[in-house]
Design a protein around this motif. Structure first.
Motif, mmCIF file in Angstrom:
data_model
loop_
_atom_site.group_PDB
_atom_site.id
_atom_site.type_symbol
_atom_site.label_atom_id
_atom_site.label_comp_id
_atom_site.label_asym_id
_atom_site.label_seq_id
_atom_site.Cartn_x
_atom_site.Cartn_y
_atom_site.Cartn_z
ATOM 1 N N CYS A 10 -3.617 -1.048 14.442
ATOM 2 C CA CYS A 10 -2.718 -1.609 13.426
ATOM 3 C C CYS A 10 -1.393 -0.865 13.484
ATOM 4 C CB CYS A 10 -3.327 -1.462 12.023
ATOM 5 S SG CYS A 10 -4.936 -2.239 11.832
ATOM 6 N N THR A 11 -0.319 -1.619 13.589
ATOM 7 C CA THR A 11 1.015 -1.032 13.676
ATOM 8 C C THR A 11 1.879 -1.541 12.529
ATOM 9 O OG1 THR A 11 0.808 -0.988 16.093
ATOM 10 C CG2 THR A 11 3.018 -0.686 15.151
ATOM 11 N N SER A 12 2.369 -0.612 11.706
ATOM 12 C CA SER A 12 3.245 -0.941 10.568
ATOM 13 C C SER A 12 2.664 -2.085 9.734
ATOM 14 C CB SER A 12 4.651 -1.315 11.062
ATOM 15 O OG SER A 12 5.210 -0.268 11.820
ATOM 16 N N LEU A 13 1.359 -2.013 9.482
ATOM 17 C CA LEU A 13 0.644 -3.101 8.819
ATOM 18 C C LEU A 13 0.895 -3.092 7.312
ATOM 19 C CD1 LEU A 13 -1.414 -5.388 9.411
ATOM 20 C CD2 LEU A 13 -3.210 -3.771 8.788
ATOM 21 N N SER A 14 1.319 -4.241 6.788
ATOM 22 C CA SER A 14 1.547 -4.388 5.347
ATOM 23 C C SER A 14 0.893 -5.676 4.870
ATOM 24 C CB SER A 14 3.045 -4.420 5.014
ATOM 25 O OG SER A 14 3.666 -3.204 5.369
ATOM 26 N N PHE A 15 0.389 -5.629 3.626
ATOM 27 C CA PHE A 15 -0.226 -6.815 3.046
ATOM 28 C C PHE A 15 -0.105 -6.748 1.530
ATOM 29 C CE2 PHE A 15 -3.743 -9.161 1.141
ATOM 30 C CZ PHE A 15 -3.613 -10.398 1.765
ATOM 31 N N ALA A 16 0.218 -7.898 0.926
ATOM 32 C CA ALA A 16 0.287 -8.012 -0.532
ATOM 33 C C ALA A 16 -0.351 -9.331 -0.929
ATOM 34 C CB ALA A 16 1.740 -7.961 -1.014
ATOM 35 N N TRP A 17 -0.916 -9.378 -2.137
ATOM 36 C CA TRP A 17 -1.506 -10.603 -2.640
ATOM 37 C C TRP A 17 -0.399 -11.583 -3.040
ATOM 38 C CZ3 TRP A 17 -6.038 -11.001 -0.937
ATOM 39 C CH2 TRP A 17 -6.928 -9.926 -0.920
ATOM 40 N N PRO A 18 -0.731 -12.869 -3.181
ATOM 41 C CA PRO A 18 0.309 -13.882 -3.490
ATOM 42 C C PRO A 18 1.143 -13.557 -4.729
ATOM 43 C CG PRO A 18 -1.713 -14.974 -2.827
ATOM 44 C CD PRO A 18 -2.039 -13.512 -2.923
ATOM 45 N N ASP A 19 0.558 -12.817 -5.709
ATOM 46 C CA ASP A 19 1.329 -12.479 -6.909
ATOM 47 C C ASP A 19 2.249 -11.283 -6.692
ATOM 48 O OD1 ASP A 19 -0.408 -10.359 -6.814
ATOM 49 O OD2 ASP A 19 -1.246 -10.645 -8.819
ATOM 50 N N GLY A 20 2.284 -10.767 -5.452
ATOM 51 C CA GLY A 20 3.170 -9.649 -5.130
ATOM 52 C C GLY A 20 2.524 -8.289 -5.209
ATOM 53 N N THR A 21 1.268 -8.211 -5.644
ATOM 54 C CA THR A 21 0.584 -6.922 -5.751
ATOM 55 C C THR A 21 0.367 -6.340 -4.357
ATOM 56 O OG1 THR A 21 -0.577 -7.669 -7.724
ATOM 57 C CG2 THR A 21 -1.448 -5.713 -6.612
ATOM 58 N N LEU A 24 -1.597 -2.819 1.145
ATOM 59 C CA LEU A 24 -1.344 -1.889 2.246
ATOM 60 C C LEU A 24 0.144 -1.932 2.571
ATOM 61 C CD1 LEU A 24 -4.342 -2.923 4.534
ATOM 62 C CD2 LEU A 24 -4.223 -0.894 3.073
ATOM 63 N N GLN A 25 0.703 -0.772 2.913
ATOM 64 C CA GLN A 25 2.133 -0.702 3.183
ATOM 65 C C GLN A 25 2.379 0.186 4.398
ATOM 66 O OE1 GLN A 25 4.477 -2.384 1.180
ATOM 67 N NE2 GLN A 25 5.936 -1.908 2.784
ATOM 68 N N ASP A 26 2.887 -0.417 5.490
ATOM 69 C CA ASP A 26 3.289 0.315 6.688
ATOM 70 C C ASP A 26 2.145 1.199 7.216
ATOM 71 O OD1 ASP A 26 5.180 0.831 8.653
ATOM 72 O OD2 ASP A 26 5.829 2.685 7.686
ATOM 73 N N ALA A 44 -8.732 0.521 -2.938
ATOM 74 C CA ALA A 44 -7.892 1.182 -1.939
ATOM 75 C C ALA A 44 -7.468 0.222 -0.831
ATOM 76 C CB ALA A 44 -8.621 2.384 -1.337
ATOM 77 N N GLY A 45 -8.238 -0.872 -0.632
ATOM 78 C CA GLY A 45 -7.873 -1.843 0.391
ATOM 79 C C GLY A 45 -8.820 -1.891 1.573
ATOM 80 N N LYS A 46 -10.032 -1.328 1.438
ATOM 81 C CA LYS A 46 -10.967 -1.271 2.572
ATOM 82 C C LYS A 46 -11.395 -2.670 3.029
ATOM 83 C CE LYS A 46 -14.042 1.102 0.316
ATOM 84 N NZ LYS A 46 -13.390 1.054 -1.004
ATOM 85 N N HIS A 214 -6.816 6.487 1.637
ATOM 86 C CA HIS A 214 -6.443 7.110 0.356
ATOM 87 C C HIS A 214 -4.929 7.096 0.235
ATOM 88 C CE1 HIS A 214 -6.779 9.803 -3.087
ATOM 89 N NE2 HIS A 214 -5.894 10.606 -2.533
ATOM 90 N N SER A 215 -4.441 6.549 -0.882
ATOM 91 C CA SER A 215 -2.997 6.482 -1.144
ATOM 92 C C SER A 215 -2.243 5.792 -0.008
ATOM 93 C CB SER A 215 -2.429 7.893 -1.379
ATOM 94 O OG SER A 215 -3.031 8.484 -2.502
ATOM 95 N N GLY A 216 -2.869 4.749 0.563
ATOM 96 C CA GLY A 216 -2.199 3.947 1.578
ATOM 97 C C GLY A 216 -2.173 4.543 2.962
ATOM 98 N N GLU A 217 -2.862 5.682 3.178
ATOM 99 C CA GLU A 217 -2.904 6.313 4.490
ATOM 100 C C GLU A 217 -4.348 6.584 4.891
ATOM 101 O OE1 GLU A 217 -0.521 9.815 4.438
ATOM 102 O OE2 GLU A 217 1.371 8.728 4.179
#
Length: 544
Positions: A10-21, A24-26, A44-46, A214-217
């Motif tokens: 995964c490279t610079s992977l980001s994802f948000a739900w349709p409501d903007g929540t 995962l970030q970078d 956490a996004g697992k 943890h904390s996006g990392e």
């Protein structure tokens, strides 16, 4: 399997739900050969990361690059009950063509459907046998299988494809002890890339490394889950030491700044006094006063800068120390005196065929584990004891206030806040009393005002447990049905701590043996073949 080196990157992977929540970030992470346990707190996004790796979700930004074929087992397996086993396994077409050829039909399309897979039935049956499904046959329908068998069947379908990458999301949820052993064996035998999300300690102790989200990392730990816990404990001990050192330095810098400010004030008063007394020429005294003020000002600025640096070091050290708050259920009215009869079962026959022959008595603060295969009737027995179902015959009598925590956690009203839900169960309690007690379940301040519909899985469990435990009258018999399903490891630890401080009687239906052992089970009941019998922890640990 593919002859190319297998990996998932995964490279610079980001994802948000349709409501903007954001979820995962970078994110930068790569999974190579071997078994990896992916752990982290609820939310956490697992599971989201696994879906991104499997192509079930599209990233908002960044890329997922996979070499080889990916197979994915989702957390909630749903199969069409009308499907045959061979259809789920994906071999029905080849199997039908093979049977047609054997019957003398030499049509070209049959040979095309079989290809080189002339042993398709033998391979399918071998995979089923490895997972303990050898007796179900290829012609049965999914509707004839239990929930646990359906999960293993879906896994068999994945293994039959011989994928390079296998992604498993909470694969032991709802599996009985026997099915779990089969899945453990399949995991141990895996030689490709595997990423597994789970709260099952036994399963996580079979992996080669732990990746903690943890904390996006993602942080990596060599070894299995037990080794990860040891490493994490060492990290936390070091972090707490650093925080204590930083805190001590911060206090020292505050004292030194205060001392510097006192000295500066003294110098100003002394210089003003000398100036007023005119003991030296005015120009000389003015120069001395300016020099003293400059020196004191530099001294003060130096201490202020040191204080800012000390505060930054403290804040950084404090961030490294994790919040491991524990639920506290030390409620006095839940205590049960030793010897007091809590529950009586007499010649009990349940719906769907299970029964308790003779008598069974639960006395004092005993802790009972209720185990058995999927579909044996454990939930039916608990619901009958709770009064939700009437027995076919016999008696189930509770002698103390009783509460039942179901698997589905459907006790809460979605539209009400956490505090309002608790108030439903304790209408006589004041708002202040409810909030004070909710703090024991880690719902402090504004968290108690969250609507039930917005809670995460772990939060929902804590809120449901709080509603039942804070009910009036307080429960002296607490019954839990598969309480660790879908809980992360931190939530399981919180639940364990909560049950350790609970002083009433306890009945837990679960397949998670390490969890059962951690809450101090005193009696083990096996529900098998429609009969309830007493067993031992040693027998449970080595199921047939």
């Amino acid at each position: 399997m593919s002859t190319f080196p297998t990996s998932v990157t995964c490279t610079s992977l980001s994802f948000a739900w349709p409501d903007g929540t954001p979820v995962l970030q970078d994110l930068q992470v790569s999974f190579g050969p071997g078994r990896t346990g992916l752990v982290g707190a609820n939310g956490a996004g697992k599971s989201t990361l696994l879906k991104l790796l499997a192509g079930e979700l599209a990233p908002g930004d960044g890329t997922v690059h996979v070499t080889g074929e990916v197979a994915y087992l989702p957390q909630n397996v749903t199969l069409d009950t009308a499907l045959r086993v061979d259809e789920v396994l994906g071999v029905s077409a080849a199997r039908a063509a093979l049977h047609a050829i054997e019957a003398g039909d030499a049509a070209e399309e049959h040979f095309a459907a079989v290809g080189d897979d002339w042993d398709v039935e033998e391979r399918a049956e071998a995979v089923l046998g490895e997972l303990g499904l050898g007796g179900i046959g290829l012609d049965r329908t999914v509707g004839e299988l239990s929930g646990g068998e359906s999960v293993l069947l879906r896994l068999a379908a994945l293994l039959l494809r011989r994928p390079d990458v296998l992604l498993l999301d909470e694969p032991t949820n709802n599996l009985d002890l026997y099915a779990r052993r089969r899945l453990y064996a399949a995991v141990e035998a895996w030689s490709g890339v595997m990423v597994v999300v789970s709260h099952d300690r036994e399963l996580l102790d079979l992996v080669d490394q732990i990746a903690e989200l943890h904390s996006g990392e993602v942080s990596w730990y060599g070894g299995n889950f037990s080794a990860y816990e040891e490493a994490l404990a060492g990290e936390q001990e070091a972090a707490e030491r650093m925080m204590r050192v930083a805190e001590s330095d911060l206090r020292r810098q505050k004292r030194e700044l205060a001392d510097a400010q006192v000295k500066l004030a003294r110098r100003r008063r002394y210089g003003q006094k000398m100036y007023e007394q005119k003991r030296e020429p005015k120009i000389v005294m003015g120069a001395r006063r300016r020099a003293a003020q400059e020196s004191a000002g530099k001294h003060r600025i130096l201490h202020e800068e040191r204080l800012v640096e000390a505060r930054e070091r403290f804040d950084e050290a404090a961030l490294a120390v994790r919040d491991d708050d524990e639920i506290r259920v030390d409620l006095p009215h839940t205590a049960v005196p030793p010897g007091r009869t809590v529950l009586t079962l007499r010649d009990l026959e349940l719906r769907y065929g299970a029964r308790v022959r003779g008598g069974f008595d639960l006395r004092g603060p005993e802790r009972v584990a209720l185990i058995g295969r999927n579909g044996a009737g454990k939930t039916t027995l608990l619901r009958t004891i709770a009064g939700e179902l009437a027995p076919v015959s016999g008696e189930a009598r509770t002698e103390v206030p009783t509460r039942f925590l179901p698997q589905r956690l459907d006790v809460l009203d979605e539209e009400l806040t956490v505090a309002e839900n608790v108030a439903r169960f304790a209408p006589g309690a004041t708002n202040n009393r409810i909030r004070a007690r909710l703090a024991r379940f880690l719902f402090r301040g504004a968290r108690a005002d969250q609507r039930a519909a917005t809670l995460s899985g772990g939060e929902r469990f804590r809120a449901t447990l709080a509603a039942l435990m804070l009910a009036e009258p307080a429960p002296q018999l607490l019954m839990l049905d598969e309480p660790t399903n879908n809980l992360d490891m931190a939530s399981v630890r919180q639940l364990t701590a909560a049950l350790e401080s609970y002083e009433g009687a306890l009945i837990v239906a679960a397949h998670d043996v390490p969890f059962l052992e951690s809450v101090g089970i005193t009696r083990w009941l096996l529900l098998e073949g429609g009969e309830v019998t007493e067993t031992t922890a040693e027998a449970v640990a080595r199921p047939a």
